[in-house]
Design an enzyme around this catalytic site. Structure first.
Site, PDB file in Angstrom:
ATOM      1  N   CYS A  85       0.811  -1.206   0.000  1.00 16.00           N
ATOM      2  CA  CYS A  85       0.000   0.000   0.000  1.00 16.00           C
ATOM      3  C   CYS A  85       0.851   1.266   0.000  1.00 16.00           C
ATOM      4  O   CYS A  85       1.922   1.300   0.564  1.00 16.00           O
ATOM      5  CB  CYS A  85      -0.884  -0.051   1.233  1.00 16.00           C
ATOM      6  SG  CYS A  85      -1.841   1.407   1.494  1.00 16.00           S
ATOM      7  N   CYS A 128       1.822   9.902   1.411  1.00 17.20           N
ATOM      8  CA  CYS A 128       1.727   9.015   0.259  1.00 17.20           C
ATOM      9  C   CYS A 128       3.119   8.642  -0.210  1.00 17.20           C
ATOM     10  O   CYS A 128       3.971   9.505  -0.397  1.00 17.20           O
ATOM     11  CB  CYS A 128       0.965   9.723  -0.859  1.00 17.20           C
ATOM     12  SG  CYS A 128       1.053   8.849  -2.425  1.00 17.20           S
TER      13      CYS A 128
HETATM   14 ZN   LIG Z   1      -0.311  10.448  -3.658  1.00 16.49          ZN
HETATM   15 ZN   LIG Z   2      -2.734   2.199  -0.558  1.00 13.78          ZN
END
Ligand SMILES: [Zn+2]
Ligand SMILES: [Zn+2]
Ligand SMILES: [Zn+2]
Ligand SMILES: [Zn+2]
Ligand SMILES: [Zn+2]
Ligand SMILES: [Zn+2]
Ligand SMILES: [Zn+2]
Ligand SMILES: [Zn+2]
Lengths: 157, 585
Positions: free
Chosen positions: B305, B319
């Site tokens: 992920c 992220c």
């Molecule tokens: Zn992103």
């Molecule tokens: Zn993810």
């Protein structure tokens, strides 16, 4: 060198003298080199190797019998402890459990015993080992039988 | 801090110096409240002697010591069990030279033990016939030239020699040698080897036997220094892991790396691995680890992920692809789990992915390089100091003794100074590995750590300078100088102060700089202990009391620790620079 030659000569004489003593083993010394031997062994009965005749080839080190001989199958054989391509054999007495009191004859006997009682946990032939380990005895037997027919049985003609 | 009172009681006793130093042996008490003050230039004349009072929890063994111990163990066992010395030796080796283990097993089931190690209960004679066949060469020989172990299996002399020789050249496994007969298993001991093997093989066998006594024994090890032949017998459970061999090499008993206090074995292993793998690590870093965009700690990606959460206390969610805050990832950017913000950016040419990655790798590498450089500098500085110490001992001291008309015994303080420098360089070196692994977000700790490290660097620098440059004057003097005794006082003083400082530093780092995140009550406690020690000053032991009283949070003259956030503020500040909390009065 001299000691190993003398010892091999003793084994040679013993083989000549007791030719019929063990009908399953036929040891042959190379005409020109006493450190090169071959053997023909009969596949043990009630195994997929029954009826087959398998040729072994010995390479004997100069320190023999303090060090073990190197042995491999010349005849193709489908067996968990024999390398399918090279014919190399995984057997403890040929490695760390070697004793100088063993002879080429007793090595052959040990190999026949190994054919009857494979050790699937130290496989040199993974396919064969896996069949046995997964419990597919029939699969193993039929493969081993097929190779015995193909490679170890004299052609009928 | 609950033992504060006890500590002061202990301080009141006559043996204060001994108490102070004996705590160095690793009692993890509350003694991290120590003084980090380099301003205290008082000399401690007793200190030199005291360092030698430390009780050792290990013994250095020379080869003859090892031999002696081994012989003693064998003799004792052979007496207790009424068996031959060779049988006793086989038993001891089998049970890793633990006499108590042999006793336990033997008295529990002698028969079984004999079976396992190959000691026959009833020895068998060689068959009483005129001629016998050797089981190896198959030749026939008269009985009197054949030999057998307790099992009676006869082999000729040449075959025995070859059999033992093959086993010895195979390695230490020869210590477990059995009768050549494959069905037998009778043990072949050193008596057989000595009777039947070549001189060379006998020596090799004896060597393996000696090595086994050290290597198979849980409480002994060889000194890891190259070429050193001493071994160490270590007593578990008491005190430090540091061992100083007679060859002068110091190492950690646990991991056998060079002594590495204040960092632990795990950190050393990590650091060494890091150093050796750094170049190859580049790819790995690029692929698996990125610094958290907020706290810069490297975060490993171990899940598929892209939603990353930094470890506590940072917990920043970001992220993996774009390193943007996760909170900004929503429907607008293409959804949390289908981050195409990265894709979009790439399509629009906003940034080049590989460039971004290189940047990340550079940042983490820069940080590593910073620590590595300083670690390595102290390492080479230490090597240099070791060489200087050596030249002091071998030539310069004699010269100085001549020039200043000082007996050699009076110049010990110089050797002590240099030994201290060597030791301090070592500690300082490892503080850089410590710093590297100190989490970046623990700002107060880092700040305090760097302050302590800075003080250590400059304090050591002073000592190093004095021992190197100032000494030179007296070495080059034409006639004895009366200032020499001042020099002695100064250098001995610096040595002692530096030693104290570093010992306290090591302790503080080993306890993880605990009192930096101290609560208000602890701060108050250290404050009160500080005032107590002020009262105690002037007493006989005052100078040492200063060295152990007061938490570091109070003892740095020009700094104070914020009650609320623990940030270390300079003395000039009246409010906390971190949280604007007012200076406690
Ligand atoms: Zn992103
Ligand atoms: Zn993810
Ligand atoms: Zn012999
Ligand atoms: Zn035997
Ligand atoms: Zn050593
Ligand atoms: Zn260690
Ligand atoms: Zn973070
Ligand atoms: Zn604050």
């Amino acid at each position: 060198m001299q000691a190993s030659r003398a010892r091999l000569f003793k084994e040679y004489k013993e083989v000549q003298r007791e030719k019929a003593a063990d009908p399953d083993i036929q040891l042959v010394c190379d005409d020109s080199n006493i450190f090169k031997w071959t053997a023909l062994i009969k596949g043990p009965s009630e195994t997929p190797y029954e009826g087959g005749v398998f040729q072994l080839v010995f390479a004997i080190p100069e320190q023999y019998p303090l060090l073990p001989p190197q042995v491999r199958f010349l005849t193709k054989i489908f067996h968990p402890n024999v390398h399918f391509k090279s014919g190399e054999i995984c057997l403890d007495i040929l490695k760390n459990a070697w004793s100088p009191a063993w002879t080429l004859q007793s090595v052959c006997r040990a190999i026949i015993a190994l054919m009857a009682h494979p050790e699937p946990d130290s496989p040199l032939n993974c396919d064969s080992g896996n069949l046995l380990r997964s419990g597919d005895i029939r699969g193993y037997r039929s493969m081993a039988r097929m190779y015995t027919r193909l490679a170890a049985m004299p052609k009928k003609g | 801090m609950d033992s504060d009172e006890d500590m002061h009681d202990a301080n009141g006793s006559e043996s204060l110096e001994d108490d102070f130093y004996s705590e160095d042996m690793g009692m993890e008490s509350d003694d991290e409240d120590a003084d980090y003050d380099f301003g205290n230039e008082e000399t401690n004349d007793d200190a030199e002697d005291i360092t030698f009072h430390r009780q050792q929890n290990y013994t250095i063994l020379s080869e003859s010591d090892i031999h002696q111990r081994q012989e003693d163990d064998i003799s004792r066992l052979s007496t207790v069990l009424s068996i031959s010395r060779f049988a006793a030796c086989i038993l001891l080796r089998h049970y890793k030279w633990s006499v108590s283990m042999v006793h336990e097993e033997w008295f529990a089931d002698e028969h079984d033990v004999r079976q396992v190690v190959g000691l026959l209960e009833n020895p068998v004679e060689i068959p009483n016939v005129r001629e016998l066949t050797c089981g190896i060469c198959f030749e026939t020989y008269p009985r009197n030239i054949m030999s057998a172990a307790a099992c009676g299996h006869p082999f000729c002399g040449a075959c025995w020699r070859g059999y033992i020789g093959t086993s010895v050249s195979d390695g230490p496994g020869c210590l477990m040698l059995r009768c050549p007969d494959p069905s037998c298993g009778a043990a072949i001991g050193q008596d057989m080897v000595n009777k039947l093997a070549t001189e060379e093989d006998k020596k090799k066998y004896a060597r393996y036997l000696l090595r086994s006594y050290i290597e198979d024994n849980r409480k002994t090890k060889w000194c890891p220094a190259p070429g050193c032949e001493f071994a160490v017998d270590f007593v578990f459970g008491s005190g430090s892991n540091d061992v100083c061999c007679k060859c002068s090499y110091s190492f950690c008993w646990h991991c056998t790396e060079e002594t590495h206090r204040p960092v632990d074995c795990g950190t050393v292993a990590k650091w060494i691995l890091k150093n050796s793998a750094e170049s190859e690590n580049m790819n790995w870093i690029l692929a698996n680890s990125k610094p958290c965009p907020k706290c810069k700690r490297p975060i490993e990606k171990n899940q598929g992920c892209m939603h990353m959460t930094c470890t506590p206390p940072c917990k920043f969610e970001f992220c993996w692809l774009c390193l943007g805050a996760w909170s900004e990832h929503g429907e607008r950017t293409g959804g949390f789990y289908a981050c195409n913000r990265y894709e979009v950016a790439k399509q629009e040419g906003l940034y080049d992915e590989s460039e971004r990655r290189r940047e990340m790798a550079k940042n983490s590498l820069e940080r590593y390089t910073h620590y590595y450089e300083r670690w390595a500098t102290n390492q080479s500085s230490r090597q240099k100091a070791l060489a200087d110490l050596h030249s002091m001992q071998t030539e310069k001291l004699e010269k100085l003794s001549e020039k200043q008309s000082q007996p050699g015994s009076q110049l010990k303080f110089i050797i002590e100074a240099w030994s201290q420098i060597v030791e301090c360089r070592r500690v300082l070196k490892w503080t850089y590995a410590y710093g590297y692994y100190l989490p970046e977000h623990e700002h107060a700790k880092r700040q305090f750590f760097e302050y302590l490290q800075g003080e250590a660097e400059s304090g050591l620098e002073r000592l190093h300078q004095c021992a190197e440059k100032e000494l030179q004057i007296y070495l080059e003097a034409d006639s004895p100088m009366k200032e020499f005794s001042d020099f002695r006082t100064k250098l001995a003083g610096l040595t002692s102060v530096t030693r104290n400082y570093f010992e306290n530093l090591v302790r503080a780092l080993e306890t993880g700089l605990k009192d930096v995140d101290s609560t208000n009550s602890q701060a108050a406690c250290s404050q009160s202990s500080n005032s107590k020690s002020v009262c105690g000053k002037g007493s006989k032991s005052g100078k040492n009391k200063a060295a152990r009283s007061g938490g570091p949070s109070r003892s740095l003259d020009d700094h104070w620790s914020c009650d609320r956030c623990t940030f270390f503020n300079p003395g000039s500040a009246t409010t906390c620079q971190m949280c604007e909390h007012h200076l406690p009065t």
